[in-house]
Design a protein around this motif. Structure first.
Motif, PDB file in Angstrom:
ATOM      1  N   PRO A  70       8.891  62.424  34.968  1.00 63.69           N
ATOM      2  CA  PRO A  70       8.142  63.353  34.109  1.00 63.69           C
ATOM      3  C   PRO A  70       7.719  64.636  34.816  1.00 63.69           C
ATOM      4  O   PRO A  70       7.474  65.647  34.154  1.00 63.69           O
ATOM      5  CB  PRO A  70       6.915  62.525  33.692  1.00 63.69           C
ATOM      6  N   GLU A  71       7.609  64.595  36.131  1.00 61.20           N
ATOM      7  CA  GLU A  71       7.142  65.774  36.879  1.00 61.20           C
ATOM      8  C   GLU A  71       8.114  66.944  36.831  1.00 61.20           C
ATOM      9  O   GLU A  71       7.761  68.078  37.157  1.00 61.20           O
ATOM     10  CB  GLU A  71       6.887  65.389  38.346  1.00 61.20           C
ATOM     11  N   ASP A  72       9.383  66.687  36.444  1.00 59.32           N
ATOM     12  CA  ASP A  72      10.401  67.737  36.424  1.00 59.32           C
ATOM     13  C   ASP A  72      10.474  68.425  37.787  1.00 59.32           C
ATOM     14  O   ASP A  72      10.495  69.638  37.901  1.00 59.32           O
ATOM     15  CB  ASP A  72      10.091  68.772  35.328  1.00 59.32           C
ATOM     16  N   ASP A  73      10.552  67.597  38.834  1.00 63.74           N
ATOM     17  CA  ASP A  73      10.477  68.090  40.208  1.00 63.74           C
ATOM     18  C   ASP A  73      11.435  67.283  41.072  1.00 63.74           C
ATOM     19  O   ASP A  73      11.471  66.046  40.987  1.00 63.74           O
ATOM     20  CB  ASP A  73       9.039  67.954  40.725  1.00 63.74           C
ATOM     21  N   LEU A  74      12.207  67.959  41.927  1.00 59.76           N
ATOM     22  CA  LEU A  74      13.189  67.261  42.749  1.00 59.76           C
ATOM     23  C   LEU A  74      12.542  66.264  43.711  1.00 59.76           C
ATOM     24  O   LEU A  74      13.040  65.149  43.900  1.00 59.76           O
ATOM     25  CB  LEU A  74      14.037  68.266  43.537  1.00 59.76           C
TER      26      LEU A  74
ATOM     27  N   GLU B 288      18.672  75.328  45.449  1.00 61.46           N
ATOM     28  CA  GLU B 288      17.546  74.431  45.203  1.00 61.46           C
ATOM     29  C   GLU B 288      17.768  73.060  45.845  1.00 61.46           C
ATOM     30  O   GLU B 288      16.840  72.466  46.398  1.00 61.46           O
ATOM     31  CB  GLU B 288      17.301  74.281  43.704  1.00 61.46           C
ATOM     32  N   LEU B 289      18.995  72.565  45.794  1.00 63.62           N
ATOM     33  CA  LEU B 289      19.281  71.277  46.415  1.00 63.62           C
ATOM     34  C   LEU B 289      19.032  71.309  47.920  1.00 63.62           C
ATOM     35  O   LEU B 289      18.447  70.387  48.489  1.00 63.62           O
ATOM     36  CB  LEU B 289      20.733  70.873  46.148  1.00 63.62           C
ATOM     37  N   PHE B 290      19.496  72.360  48.572  1.00 62.40           N
ATOM     38  CA  PHE B 290      19.310  72.495  50.020  1.00 62.40           C
ATOM     39  C   PHE B 290      17.885  72.926  50.389  1.00 62.40           C
ATOM     40  O   PHE B 290      17.489  72.807  51.540  1.00 62.40           O
ATOM     41  CB  PHE B 290      20.265  73.547  50.587  1.00 62.40           C
ATOM     42  N   ASN B 291      17.146  73.453  49.417  1.00 60.41           N
ATOM     43  CA  ASN B 291      15.901  74.181  49.673  1.00 60.41           C
ATOM     44  C   ASN B 291      16.170  75.363  50.599  1.00 60.41           C
ATOM     45  O   ASN B 291      15.439  75.619  51.564  1.00 60.41           O
ATOM     46  CB  ASN B 291      14.800  73.305  50.257  1.00 60.41           C
ATOM     47  N   ALA B 292      17.239  76.091  50.285  1.00 61.77           N
ATOM     48  CA  ALA B 292      17.560  77.334  50.981  1.00 61.77           C
ATOM     49  C   ALA B 292      16.724  78.446  50.368  1.00 61.77           C
ATOM     50  O   ALA B 292      15.889  78.211  49.489  1.00 61.77           O
ATOM     51  CB  ALA B 292      19.053  77.630  50.869  1.00 61.77           C
ATOM     52  N   THR B 293      16.944  79.667  50.808  1.00 58.56           N
ATOM     53  CA  THR B 293      16.116  80.776  50.322  1.00 58.56           C
ATOM     54  C   THR B 293      16.889  81.826  49.543  1.00 58.56           C
ATOM     55  O   THR B 293      16.284  82.655  48.874  1.00 58.56           O
ATOM     56  CB  THR B 293      15.417  81.477  51.502  1.00 58.56           C
ATOM     57  N   SER B 294      18.234  81.796  49.620  1.00 55.91           N
ATOM     58  CA  SER B 294      19.003  82.887  49.031  1.00 55.91           C
ATOM     59  C   SER B 294      20.391  82.418  48.629  1.00 55.91           C
ATOM     60  O   SER B 294      20.962  81.516  49.253  1.00 55.91           O
ATOM     61  CB  SER B 294      19.127  84.037  50.043  1.00 55.91           C
ATOM     62  N   LEU B 295      20.937  83.053  47.593  1.00 52.26           N
ATOM     63  CA  LEU B 295      22.311  82.774  47.183  1.00 52.26           C
ATOM     64  C   LEU B 295      23.307  83.121  48.277  1.00 52.26           C
ATOM     65  O   LEU B 295      24.408  82.553  48.333  1.00 52.26           O
ATOM     66  CB  LEU B 295      22.656  83.554  45.911  1.00 52.26           C
ATOM     67  N   ASP B 296      22.949  84.052  49.154  1.00 53.62           N
ATOM     68  CA  ASP B 296      23.847  84.451  50.239  1.00 53.62           C
ATOM     69  C   ASP B 296      24.032  83.347  51.280  1.00 53.62           C
ATOM     70  O   ASP B 296      24.911  83.445  52.137  1.00 53.62           O
ATOM     71  CB  ASP B 296      23.315  85.703  50.943  1.00 53.62           C
ATOM     72  N   GLU B 297      23.206  82.297  51.212  1.00 54.05           N
ATOM     73  CA  GLU B 297      23.252  81.240  52.222  1.00 54.05           C
ATOM     74  C   GLU B 297      24.123  80.058  51.822  1.00 54.05           C
ATOM     75  O   GLU B 297      24.319  79.140  52.636  1.00 54.05           O
ATOM     76  CB  GLU B 297      21.833  80.724  52.494  1.00 54.05           C
ATOM     77  N   VAL B 298      24.655  80.046  50.606  1.00 56.33           N
ATOM     78  CA  VAL B 298      25.422  78.891  50.138  1.00 56.33           C
ATOM     79  C   VAL B 298      26.801  79.320  49.671  1.00 56.33           C
ATOM     80  O   VAL B 298      26.986  80.443  49.177  1.00 56.33           O
ATOM     81  CB  VAL B 298      24.689  78.130  49.006  1.00 56.33           C
ATOM     82  N   GLY B 299      27.757  78.436  49.850  1.00 57.38           N
ATOM     83  CA  GLY B 299      29.115  78.706  49.403  1.00 57.38           C
ATOM     84  C   GLY B 299      29.840  77.411  49.100  1.00 57.38           C
ATOM     85  O   GLY B 299      29.658  76.407  49.790  1.00 57.38           O
ATOM     86  N   PHE B 300      30.666  77.428  48.062  1.00 54.23           N
ATOM     87  CA  PHE B 300      31.396  76.243  47.636  1.00 54.23           C
ATOM     88  C   PHE B 300      32.785  76.207  48.272  1.00 54.23           C
ATOM     89  O   PHE B 300      33.337  77.231  48.652  1.00 54.23           O
ATOM     90  CB  PHE B 300      31.537  76.210  46.108  1.00 54.23           C
TER      91      PHE B 300
ATOM     92  N   HIS C  36      20.635  60.312  47.849  1.00 53.98           N
ATOM     93  CA  HIS C  36      19.541  59.365  48.053  1.00 53.98           C
ATOM     94  C   HIS C  36      18.198  60.023  48.339  1.00 53.98           C
ATOM     95  O   HIS C  36      17.163  59.490  47.956  1.00 53.98           O
ATOM     96  CB  HIS C  36      19.871  58.440  49.223  1.00 53.98           C
ATOM     97  N   LYS C  37      18.214  61.158  49.028  1.00 53.66           N
ATOM     98  CA  LYS C  37      16.960  61.729  49.500  1.00 53.66           C
ATOM     99  C   LYS C  37      16.985  63.249  49.394  1.00 53.66           C
ATOM    100  O   LYS C  37      18.035  63.880  49.352  1.00 53.66           O
ATOM    101  CB  LYS C  37      16.695  61.307  50.959  1.00 53.66           C
ATOM    102  N   ARG C  38      15.788  63.827  49.383  1.00 49.93           N
ATOM    103  CA  ARG C  38      15.606  65.279  49.248  1.00 49.93           C
ATOM    104  C   ARG C  38      16.006  65.982  50.540  1.00 49.93           C
ATOM    105  O   ARG C  38      15.618  65.587  51.639  1.00 49.93           O
ATOM    106  CB  ARG C  38      14.133  65.566  48.936  1.00 49.93           C
ATOM    107  N   MET C  39      16.787  67.034  50.393  1.00 51.27           N
ATOM    108  CA  MET C  39      17.174  67.858  51.542  1.00 51.27           C
ATOM    109  C   MET C  39      16.193  69.017  51.702  1.00 51.27           C
ATOM    110  O   MET C  39      15.608  69.486  50.731  1.00 51.27           O
ATOM    111  CB  MET C  39      18.593  68.406  51.354  1.00 51.27           C
ATOM    112  N   ASP C  40      16.060  69.503  52.929  1.00 49.15           N
ATOM    113  CA  ASP C  40      15.186  70.648  53.195  1.00 49.15           C
ATOM    114  C   ASP C  40      15.654  71.348  54.471  1.00 49.15           C
ATOM    115  O   ASP C  40      15.151  71.090  55.566  1.00 49.15           O
ATOM    116  CB  ASP C  40      13.733  70.203  53.336  1.00 49.15           C
TER     117      ASP C  40
END
Length: 422
Positions: free
Chosen positions: A293-297, A71-83, A212-216
């Protein structure tokens, strides 16, 4: 635009209760209580080896960290991220995974920014006989030779038919400036196509950007992206995004430890940092969403940006006042107050009555209660290439603010600066 509830935000950070003013946030932000609670809960109740029959809850909790990263990256799948343990280590392992896909004579374009997104590519170039080109920042003010920015006009002439990769930084941790990532990447890919480049990938450092800013990453059209979780209100680890196409066609080497790449079809999995730290990261997105209040990144980051402009204003106005300029104060980067920069401010004091950066920081240390820092902050070559030349061992003073800092705190920082510069 939603307004940030600063009191609600500050209440989420136990370290802020002491009244200490943390103004070295680019070196590491404060950690939210929710992150701390999840780490403690994980170690207390569900600490076990992943993927065991008795640890289903454990595995689910770790996956929640990856869900937050998506969600932070605005990626599409769990397969795309790794810690991993750090952004530097993740990029090093990504570079090693690309090893056999790089040919002699391929060209890498890099910046003078943090070595995390420079060093791995320089070492890869040396191993594979590739060529490294530098995208130079240029001054925008005749009165201040240190007023550097990165412009696309200096980037595009570097692109050729052999360009294979561009390693760029979304936000400089020294200059504080934000590049228009979507615009830059679009122009870069268009020029590469015109030049006949067969394949070009973009590695983006968002370490100084993500708080500081939204990633996409989808909108930006990048192939690799890294952030440091401990600079986004979490614990000390990092996470990377890798585009699925890169996993399939660019990763040719088996990389272990911090980045786990299995035999094709490749998988990109969390591996390396403590599982409790990955679970702790799952609390970051709910915290950020709670700020409005929007509960939105997107709404929250818009509110963060607006608040950061408010706290940036008194600091930059003081440092760029004619009296301080005559005193020898020079901002490193742009001095305008607008949304094209973050609330990270670096400066030096030069001239006949120069003051060492270390002495300014020491004056703050003696006052107690306010943390700022000096140095080159991993961007050795950026500082070393400034002209007139600065003492690299002294570096620059950096005051780095985030959304939980207040105008009142900044005014106290300015009071100390006024005394030091008198």
């Amino acid at each position: 635009m939603a307004v940030l509830d600063i009191n609600q935000a500050r209440a989420c950070f136990p370290s802020l209760r002491s009244g200490h003013i943390y103004a070295d946030n680019a070196g590491g932000s404060r950690t939210t209580q929710a992150v701390i609670d999840r780490i403690v809960d994980y170690l207390s109740n569900t600490n076990a080896q992943l993927e065991t029959d008795y640890a289903a809850v454990n595995s689910q909790r770790v996956s929640e960290g990856s869900i937050a990263a998506v969600e932070l990256f605005n990626a599409t799948s769990l397969d795309e991220v790794g810690f991993g343990s750090s952004a530097t280590m993740l990029l090093e392992n990504i570079a090693r995974a690309l090893e056999n896909d790089i040919q002699p004579g391929d060209e890498f374009i890099i910046t003078y920014e943090h070595e995390a997104n420079n060093g791995p590519w320089k070492r890869l170039a040396a191993r594979r006989n590739a060529v490294v080109k530098y995208w130079h920042p240029i001054p925008v003010s005749a009165e201040n030779p240190y007023s550097l920015i990165y412009r696309v006009e200096e980037l595009l002439p570097l692109v050729s038919s052999r360009t294979r990769l561009a390693a760029i930084t979304a936000c400089s941790n020294i200059l504080g400036s934000v590049i228009p990532v979507e615009e830059i990447v679009k122009a870069l890919r268009q020029r590469a196509k015109e030049q006949g480049a067969m394949k070009i990938e973009v590695a983006l450092d968002c370490v100084a950007y993500a708080s500081h800013k939204r990633m996409d990453v989808q909108k930006w059209d990048v192939d690799y992206c890294v952030i440091s979780v401990y600079k986004v209100f979490g614990a000390h680890n990092a996470v990377a995004y890798v585009r699925p196409a890169a996993l399939q066609t660019s990763f040719t080497s088996i990389v272990h430890d911090f980045l786990e790449v299995d035999d094709k079809p490749h998988k990109f999995q969390p591996d390396g940092p403590g599982q409790e730290l990955v679970y702790g990261a799952s609390a970051i997105v709910p915290y950020l969403k709670s700020l409005t209040p929007e509960d939105d990144l997107t709404a929250s980051f818009n509110a963060i940006a607006k608040h950061e402009q408010e706290i940036l204003t008194p600091l930059l106005r003081f440092l760029t006042d004619a009296k301080q300029v005559d005193r020898g104060v020079r901002i490193i980067g742009e001095s305008e107050i607008n949304f094209s920069r973050t609330s990270n401010v670096s400066f030096v004091v030069v001239g006949q009555n120069a003051i060492k950066s270390k002495n300014i920081v020491e004056a703050f240390n003696k006052k107690r209660g306010i943390s700022i820092q000096c140095g080159y902050f991993g961007a050795y070559y950026l500082i070393d290439n400034l002209r007139p030349k600065l003492d690299i061992n002294d570096g620059v003073v950096r005051i780095s603010l985030v959304h939980y800092n207040t105008v009142e705190e900044v005014e106290k920082i300015v009071d100390v600066l006024r005394e030091v510069l008198a």
